[in-house]
Structure formats: structure tokens, C-alpha cells
Design an enzyme around this catalytic site. Structure first.
Site, PDB file in Angstrom:
ATOM      1  N   ASN A   1      -2.516   3.407  16.904  1.00 23.85           N
ATOM      2  CA  ASN A   1      -3.623   3.216  16.036  1.00 23.85           C
ATOM      3  C   ASN A   1      -3.999   1.751  16.176  1.00 23.85           C
ATOM      4  O   ASN A   1      -3.057   0.936  15.629  1.00 23.85           O
ATOM      5  CB  ASN A   1      -3.416   3.735  14.678  1.00 23.85           C
TER       6      ASN A   1
ATOM      7  N   GLY B   1       7.063  -2.284   5.608  1.00 22.82           N
ATOM      8  CA  GLY B   1       8.642  -2.867   5.434  1.00 22.82           C
ATOM      9  C   GLY B   1       9.589  -2.073   6.225  1.00 22.82           C
ATOM     10  O   GLY B   1       9.096  -0.869   6.766  1.00 22.82           O
ATOM     11  N   GLU B   2      10.788  -2.465   6.458  1.00 25.42           N
ATOM     12  CA  GLU B   2      11.846  -2.033   6.962  1.00 25.42           C
ATOM     13  C   GLU B   2      12.565  -1.444   6.006  1.00 25.42           C
ATOM     14  O   GLU B   2      13.670  -2.230   5.536  1.00 25.42           O
ATOM     15  CB  GLU B   2      12.499  -2.773   8.070  1.00 25.42           C
TER      16      GLU B   2
ATOM     17  N   CYS C   1       2.298  -3.416  15.342  1.00 25.86           N
ATOM     18  CA  CYS C   1       2.112  -2.865  13.997  1.00 25.86           C
ATOM     19  C   CYS C   1       1.335  -3.958  12.979  1.00 25.86           C
ATOM     20  O   CYS C   1       1.579  -5.182  13.025  1.00 25.86           O
ATOM     21  CB  CYS C   1       3.510  -2.765  13.362  1.00 25.86           C
TER      22      CYS C   1
ATOM     23  N   CYS D   1       0.517   5.796   8.865  1.00 27.87           N
ATOM     24  CA  CYS D   1       1.660   4.978   8.760  1.00 27.87           C
ATOM     25  C   CYS D   1       1.834   3.708   9.607  1.00 27.87           C
ATOM     26  O   CYS D   1       1.360   3.830  10.777  1.00 27.87           O
ATOM     27  CB  CYS D   1       2.830   5.972   8.812  1.00 27.87           C
TER      28      CYS D   1
ATOM     29  N   CYS E   1       3.591   8.453   1.434  1.00 23.96           N
ATOM     30  CA  CYS E   1       4.035   7.322   2.569  1.00 23.96           C
ATOM     31  C   CYS E   1       4.288   6.003   1.581  1.00 23.96           C
ATOM     32  O   CYS E   1       3.493   5.809   1.270  1.00 23.96           O
ATOM     33  CB  CYS E   1       3.092   7.447   3.618  1.00 23.96           C
TER      34      CYS E   1
ATOM     35  N   CYS F   1       6.800  -7.372   6.277  1.00 23.93           N
ATOM     36  CA  CYS F   1       7.918  -6.804   7.221  1.00 23.93           C
ATOM     37  C   CYS F   1       8.317  -7.839   8.097  1.00 23.93           C
ATOM     38  O   CYS F   1       7.584  -8.836   8.828  1.00 23.93           O
ATOM     39  CB  CYS F   1       7.519  -5.522   7.825  1.00 23.93           C
TER      40      CYS F   1
ATOM     41  N   GLU G   1       1.015  -1.200  -0.158  1.00 26.75           N
ATOM     42  CA  GLU G   1      -0.144  -0.237   0.073  1.00 26.75           C
ATOM     43  C   GLU G   1       0.926   1.376   0.091  1.00 26.75           C
ATOM     44  O   GLU G   1       1.953   1.227   0.410  1.00 26.75           O
ATOM     45  CB  GLU G   1      -0.894  -0.012   1.196  1.00 26.75           C
TER      46      GLU G   1
ATOM     47  N   SER H   1      12.513   4.805  15.195  1.00 20.29           N
ATOM     48  CA  SER H   1      11.275   4.401  15.855  1.00 20.29           C
ATOM     49  C   SER H   1      11.498   3.746  17.207  1.00 20.29           C
ATOM     50  O   SER H   1      12.150   2.595  17.401  1.00 20.29           O
ATOM     51  CB  SER H   1      10.474   3.216  14.926  1.00 20.29           C
ATOM     52  N   LEU H   2      11.707   4.678  18.016  1.00 18.35           N
ATOM     53  CA  LEU H   2      12.309   4.346  19.305  1.00 18.35           C
ATOM     54  C   LEU H   2      11.285   3.735  20.188  1.00 18.35           C
ATOM     55  O   LEU H   2      11.457   2.640  20.748  1.00 18.35           O
ATOM     56  CB  LEU H   2      12.850   5.407  20.103  1.00 18.35           C
TER      57      LEU H   2
ATOM     58  N   CYS I   1       7.176  -6.012  15.109  1.00 18.71           N
ATOM     59  CA  CYS I   1       6.821  -5.274  16.159  1.00 18.71           C
ATOM     60  C   CYS I   1       5.509  -5.503  16.429  1.00 18.71           C
ATOM     61  O   CYS I   1       4.358  -5.687  15.738  1.00 18.71           O
ATOM     62  CB  CYS I   1       6.921  -3.809  15.984  1.00 18.71           C
TER      63      CYS I   1
HETATM   64  N1  SAH Z   1       9.828   0.028   9.494  1.00 15.14           N
HETATM   65  C1  SAH Z   1       9.981   1.437   9.600  1.00 15.14           C
HETATM   66  C2  SAH Z   1       9.088   1.967   8.948  1.00 15.14           C
HETATM   67  C3  SAH Z   1       7.755   1.646   8.734  1.00 15.14           C
HETATM   68  S1  SAH Z   1       6.582   1.914  10.194  1.00 15.14           S
HETATM   69  C4  SAH Z   1       9.650   1.675  11.202  1.00 15.14           C
HETATM   70  O1  SAH Z   1       9.506   0.808  11.973  1.00 15.14           O
HETATM   71  O2  SAH Z   1      10.407   2.805  11.486  1.00 15.14           O
HETATM   72  C5  SAH Z   1       6.265   3.657  10.056  1.00 15.14           C
HETATM   73  C6  SAH Z   1       5.945   4.290  11.572  1.00 15.14           C
HETATM   74  O3  SAH Z   1       4.783   3.736  12.095  1.00 15.14           O
HETATM   75  C7  SAH Z   1       6.874   3.645  12.559  1.00 15.14           C
HETATM   76  O4  SAH Z   1       7.191   4.525  13.499  1.00 15.14           O
HETATM   77  C8  SAH Z   1       6.050   2.726  13.327  1.00 15.14           C
HETATM   78  O5  SAH Z   1       6.535   2.354  14.640  1.00 15.14           O
HETATM   79  C9  SAH Z   1       4.613   3.283  13.108  1.00 15.14           C
HETATM   80  N2  SAH Z   1       3.515   2.405  13.639  1.00 15.14           N
HETATM   81  C10 SAH Z   1       3.425   1.085  13.074  1.00 15.14           C
HETATM   82  N3  SAH Z   1       2.416   0.747  13.603  1.00 15.14           N
HETATM   83  C11 SAH Z   1       1.508   1.608  14.094  1.00 15.14           C
HETATM   84  C12 SAH Z   1       0.464   1.569  14.935  1.00 15.14           C
HETATM   85  N4  SAH Z   1      -0.433   0.700  14.796  1.00 15.14           N
HETATM   86  N5  SAH Z   1      -0.035   2.775  15.525  1.00 15.14           N
HETATM   87  C13 SAH Z   1       0.750   3.938  15.363  1.00 15.14           C
HETATM   88  N6  SAH Z   1       2.010   3.913  14.585  1.00 15.14           N
HETATM   89  C14 SAH Z   1       2.299   2.962  14.096  1.00 15.14           C
END
Ligand code: SAH
Length: 379
Positions: free
Chosen positions: A329, A192-193, A135, A372, A121, A128, A108, A249-250, A132
Site C-alpha cells: 500500500n 510501532g514495533e 512504512c 496495517c 489492529c 516507530c 491509530e 515481517s520478512l 522501514c
Molecule cells: N513493527 C511490526 C508491526 C507493525 S507493521 C512489524 O513490522 O511487523 C504490520 C505489518 O504491516 C508489517 O508486516 C509491515 O511490514 C506491514 N506494512 C508496513 N507498511 C506497509 C505498506 N505500506 N503496505 C503494506 N504493508 C505494510
């Protein structure tokens, strides 16, 4: 979440699509055009159609002999992204598109138009491997890496939609001849990462930033690469001499919690990823963005805000970092939910009080799961 998913760094090698114009550099394009029996200057014409005019229909390639068009299109512009559906929100200014790739995988992309900019985006992988638990994409595992052209074509599709006037909004300049609206920002925050698909992503950044007609001519400053924190790749990115923005993404300032929220933390921990982010800021002089999802009663406590401020300030107070708070989200069936308003406000207040620049991310496209990280590519 029940079982922890495994971390997957190397994508399966299957499923690569045919080579596309946007996979090649200008010299390779000229060679390929000559190898196909045409004069080298045709390459420049084709690039102008793709990167400047966003014209995918060979009938519109009026500067090329009619007899040549179909064959060139077939050879250099195979259909990489097949639209399954598009959903729009926010009065049409947010559009999410679900694509089917040539091997059946789905990805997407999301276009978001604001008064002063247009952000796309994009996805860098189908699925991925970073697992996490909050996600949506992470729950499905990794299908494969996208190619450079599969990434670039997501942006070109956005350009085409803007060009056709399909996306309302924008500035007073909109549609007035030379001030055509364009994609100004690209964020690698779709599926994806990106740093696990480093070569294709860097290839895409190059195609996006190469001046027209050989590329899209975007500013590297408008591009954000977001990562879970693959430290060696963050270090490599700092040496590329490309002023892209790095987002980390900390999501937790301590290893105990981050091991759970971002499982790759068991490989590179908080100290190591924050050091790598700081190093990136030092080398590139680009302010790094720290992404921090707020999850109710999990990572949103006042003491964690204080801890986060401390972790960041310890590296320096010269404006190297900015914290971007993202209300969670929740994915379907998630045991977690977004923070309470007052906890969010307190979190912001504590960071700000310690001099850490902080904003709360807007939540565009929520009703279409367009946020995102929410891209799960359901059928
Ligand atoms: N893999 C990369 C880029 C994709 S995710 C990364 O993790 O940074 C992009 C951002 O969306 C990341 O900061 C991720 O942690 C966040 N994200 C993922 N799932 C989410 C959710 N359910 N609600 C809010 N943000 C989310």
C-alpha cells in the site's frame, strides 16, 4: 527514500500517562481501592464495568453508591485515548480511529468485522523506531512507548462500539442476548514495533487473556504479535507459555535486499530471524506467519519466491510456517508500488508448488489508509 533513518530501540521516557485500572493486576486493584478508602470488593465491580460491560460513564455504575462514582472514575479511569476522528469503509465494517494521547502524541487503531470474527489492529508505540522505508509509521520516528492500558483501551473501545451495535455485519447470532459480538482477534500490526515495547505489550496480552471480570477473557490464540525480527525478544516470547501467534515481517529472503527494506536486518539477519521464528514454532507448536509485502520489481521476482521457499523449507516441512503476502500500500511520495497481478500470481504459485502454505492478505480499508502499517496519524 533519500536518507536512511536511524534505528531507535529505546523509547524516550517522557510522556507517560497516569496509571489506569488496566495497568494493574487484580491484587493491585484491590490494594489501590482499599488505599483510596473503599472496601476491596469494589475492585471486582469496577473490573466488571470496564472489562465486561465496557461502561466508561460512572452514571452507569449503578451498583456503586452515587457519591463514590466520580472519585473512583477520576482516580482509576483517566481518559487515555481521546478520539480525534473515526473513518469507516467497507460498508461500515471497517473503522479506523485516530486517537490523541494525554501528551499530544497520536496513534491509530482499526476494527475489522468479518462474518465469523472481529479483528482489532492496535498500536503499541506512538511512531516507530524501525525505519522501514515503505512504512508510513516508520517515516516519522519514535515518539514513545504506549503503556499497557493505552493498548488495552484500544480494544475496549472496539468492544464498546460492537456492544452499542455501531458496527454492521456479523453472524445471525448478532445481538441475540448472550451471544453478544466480541473482539475475537487482536493483531499488533498498528503503529510501532511491539517487541521493542515488550513489557507493556506482554502486560496487554495478559489483560486481554485474563478471564472476565478481571480481564477481557480473550483466547491467546486469537492474538498475533508482529515483529521486524528482534531476535532476543522473539526467543523470550517463546518462553512465556502464552500461545500467541508470532508474525515475522520478512519481506526479503536475502540479506542484501532485506538490509534495505527492513533496516534492523543489519543487526539480526535473515538466517537469524528465520531461525528464531522456527524455534518459536518448535517450542510453542504454533504456526508462525511470515509477512511478505509484494513490491513491484523489488522483491517480487520469481527467483525470490524460490529463494524464500528454500529458506523456509530448510528448517522443516512439518507445517511450522505460513506465508502471508501483502500487496504494498504505497505511502505518499513512495517510489515503490504494488506488484503486477501476474507477478503476484507467479509468486504464489512458486511457493505453493514447493509445499509452502501461502495466502494473499485482503486489503480492507484501503481507501481510509486503514491497512496495517499504513497508520501515519496525519492531523
Ligand atoms: N513493527 C511490526 C508491526 C507493525 S507493521 C512489524 O513490522 O511487523 C504490520 C505489518 O504491516 C508489517 O508486516 C509491515 O511490514 C506491514 N506494512 C508496513 N507498511 C506497509 C505498506 N505500506 N503496505 C503494506 N504493508 C505494510
Amino acid at each position: 527514500m533519500s536518507e536512511a533513518l536511524p534505528l531507535v530501540f529505546d523509547a524516550p521516557r517522557r510522556g507517560k500517562p497516569p496509571t489506569h485500572w488496566a495497568d494493574l493486576n487484580p491484587a493491585q486493584r484491590r490494594e489501590a481501592v482499599e488505599a483510596a478508602g473503599h472496601r476491596a470488593f469494589r475492585a471486582r465491580q469496577l473490573s466488571a464495568h470496564y472489562f465486561e460491560g465496557f461502561r466508561s460513564d460512572p452514571d452507569e455504575w449503578t451498583d456503586l453508591p452515587i457519591g463514590m462514582r466520580a472519585a473512583l472514575r477520576e482516580k482509576f479511569f483517566p481518559e487515555l485515548l481521546h478520539e480525534i476522528k473515526s473513518l469507516s469503509a467497507d460498508a461500515g465494517t471497517t473503522v479506523k480511529t485516530l486517537w490523541r494521547l494525554h501528551d499530544g502524541s497520536r496513534v491509530e487503531s482499526v476494527l475489522m468485522r468479518y462474518p465469523d470474527r472481529v479483528t482489532m489492529c492496535v498500536s503499541s508505540q506512538a511512531g516507530c523506531g524501525m525505519a522501514c522505508p515503505f512504512c508510513a509509521t516508520g517515516q516519522g520516528g519514535l515518539q514513545r512507548n504506549l503503556t499497557t492500558a493505552e493498548i488495552v483501551d484500544q480494544v475496549v473501545d472496539g468492544e464498546r462500539r460492537l456492544d452499542r451495535g455501531e458496527i454492521p455485519g456479523g453472524t445471525a447470532r448478532s445481538g441475540s442476548g448472550s451471544h453478544r459480538d466480541r473482539v475475537s482477534n487482536v493483531v499488533f500490526m498498528g503503529m510501532g514495533e511491539p517487541l521493542a515495547n515488550y513489557r507493556a505489550v506482554m502486560g496487554a496480552v495478559r489483560q486481554l487473556t485474563t478471564p472476565t471480570p478481571d480481564g477481557l477473557g480473550m483466547s491467546a490464540r486469537g492474538i498475533t504479535v508482529s515483529t521486524v525480527g528482534l531476535v532476543p525478544r522473539m526467543q523470550q516470547l517463546a518462553t512465556e507459555g502464552l500461545p500467541v501467534t508470532l508474525a515475522l515481517s520478512l519481506h526479503a529472503p536475502d540479506d542484501e535486499l532485506r538490509d534495505e527494506l527492513v533496516p534492523v536486518n543489519t543487526r539480526w539477519n535473515v538466517e537469524e530471524v528465520v531461525d528464531a521464528a522456527w524455534e518459536y514454532a518448535k517450542v510453542t507448536r504454533r504456526r508462525v506467519s511470515i509477512e511478505y509485502i509484494l513490491i513491484r520489481d523489488i522483491n517480487d521476482q520469481a527467483f525470490r519466491a524460490d529463494m524464500l521457499a528454500k529458506v523456509l523449507r530448510r528448517r522443516g516441512t512439518w507445517g511450522w510456517v505460513h506465508v502471508n503476502l501483502i500487496p504494498l500500500n504505497p505511502t505518499p511520495g513512495s517510489k515503490w508500488t504494488a506488484s503486477r497481478r501476474r507477478d503476484e500470481e507467479e509468486f504464489v504459485r512458486r511457493l505453493a508448488a514447493r509445499g509452502v502454505p501461502v495466502t494473499v492478505r485482503d486489503t480492507r480499508g484501503r481507501e481510509i489508509d486503514g491497512a496495517c502499517g499504513q497508520l501515519a496519524a496525519q492531523v
